[in-house]
Design a protein around this motif. Structure first.
Motif, mmCIF file in Angstrom:
data_model
loop_
_atom_site.group_PDB
_atom_site.id
_atom_site.type_symbol
_atom_site.label_atom_id
_atom_site.label_comp_id
_atom_site.label_asym_id
_atom_site.label_seq_id
_atom_site.Cartn_x
_atom_site.Cartn_y
_atom_site.Cartn_z
ATOM 1 N N SER A 43 29.617 35.945 44.264
ATOM 2 C CA SER A 43 30.229 35.489 45.503
ATOM 3 C C SER A 43 29.144 35.093 46.490
ATOM 4 O O SER A 43 27.995 35.539 46.397
ATOM 5 C CB SER A 43 31.114 36.586 46.104
ATOM 6 O OG SER A 43 30.334 37.691 46.497
ATOM 7 N N ALA A 47 33.680 35.878 53.269
ATOM 8 C CA ALA A 47 34.845 36.568 52.711
ATOM 9 C C ALA A 47 35.949 35.547 52.444
ATOM 10 O O ALA A 47 36.033 34.516 53.097
ATOM 11 C CB ALA A 47 35.335 37.636 53.674
ATOM 12 N N GLY A 48 36.799 35.839 51.479
ATOM 13 C CA GLY A 48 37.888 34.923 51.143
ATOM 14 C C GLY A 48 38.317 35.121 49.715
ATOM 15 O O GLY A 48 38.381 36.246 49.220
ATOM 16 N N GLU A 49 38.572 34.020 49.053
ATOM 17 C CA GLU A 49 39.071 34.093 47.682
ATOM 18 C C GLU A 49 38.271 33.163 46.788
ATOM 19 O O GLU A 49 37.984 32.027 47.157
ATOM 20 C CB GLU A 49 40.547 33.701 47.664
ATOM 21 C CG GLU A 49 41.203 33.834 46.313
ATOM 22 C CD GLU A 49 42.683 33.516 46.363
ATOM 23 O OE1 GLU A 49 43.467 34.455 46.234
ATOM 24 O OE2 GLU A 49 43.036 32.344 46.526
ATOM 25 N N ARG A 65 42.183 35.036 40.317
ATOM 26 C CA ARG A 65 41.845 34.991 41.737
ATOM 27 C C ARG A 65 41.166 36.299 42.105
ATOM 28 O O ARG A 65 41.681 37.372 41.811
ATOM 29 C CB ARG A 65 43.099 34.779 42.577
ATOM 30 C CG ARG A 65 43.745 33.442 42.303
ATOM 31 C CD ARG A 65 45.078 33.259 43.036
ATOM 32 N NE ARG A 65 45.598 31.944 42.771
ATOM 33 C CZ ARG A 65 45.323 30.859 43.493
ATOM 34 N NH1 ARG A 65 44.529 30.974 44.556
ATOM 35 N NH2 ARG A 65 45.803 29.692 43.184
ATOM 36 N N LYS A 67 39.580 38.474 45.252
ATOM 37 C CA LYS A 67 39.521 38.629 46.696
ATOM 38 C C LYS A 67 38.145 39.160 47.078
ATOM 39 O O LYS A 67 37.726 40.220 46.603
ATOM 40 C CB LYS A 67 40.604 39.591 47.183
ATOM 41 C CG LYS A 67 40.659 39.730 48.664
ATOM 42 C CD LYS A 67 41.786 40.636 49.088
ATOM 43 C CE LYS A 67 41.805 40.786 50.593
ATOM 44 N NZ LYS A 67 42.850 41.716 51.030
ATOM 45 N N THR A 69 35.726 40.531 50.038
ATOM 46 C CA THR A 69 35.735 41.104 51.383
ATOM 47 C C THR A 69 34.299 41.270 51.855
ATOM 48 O O THR A 69 33.343 41.211 51.068
ATOM 49 C CB THR A 69 36.450 42.466 51.398
ATOM 50 O OG1 THR A 69 35.783 43.351 50.500
ATOM 51 C CG2 THR A 69 37.900 42.319 50.964
#
Length: 70
Positions: A43, A47-49, A65, A67, A69
């Motif tokens: 990542s 933050a997001g998806e 998907r 998530k 944070t």
């Protein structure tokens, strides 16, 4: 299989567990071995998806998907 990652992240590597394979671990695709592949994603800072999509022969096979944070 080919893979696409959507969101703030990147694909670090792809493997299929075949020790005899000479394919690169980097890139967007790899042949499966016994129907399996492993995709390692990282990542970013936002933050997001993240959405990881897998396709074969141009047809979407599935997606996951994740998530992310802070």
């Amino acid at each position: 299989m080919s893979f696409e990652l959507h969101g703030d992240g990147c694909i670090l590597g792809i493997d299929n567990g075949d020790l005899t394979s000479e394919e690169s671990y980097q890139g967007q695709g790899r042949r499966t071995h016994r129907g399996r592949c492993l995709v390692i994603v990282q990542s970013g800072d936002v933050a997001g998806e993240l959405v990881l999509q897998a396709s074969a022969d141009g047809a979407l096979q599935g997606e996951i998907r994740l998530k992310i944070t802070e």
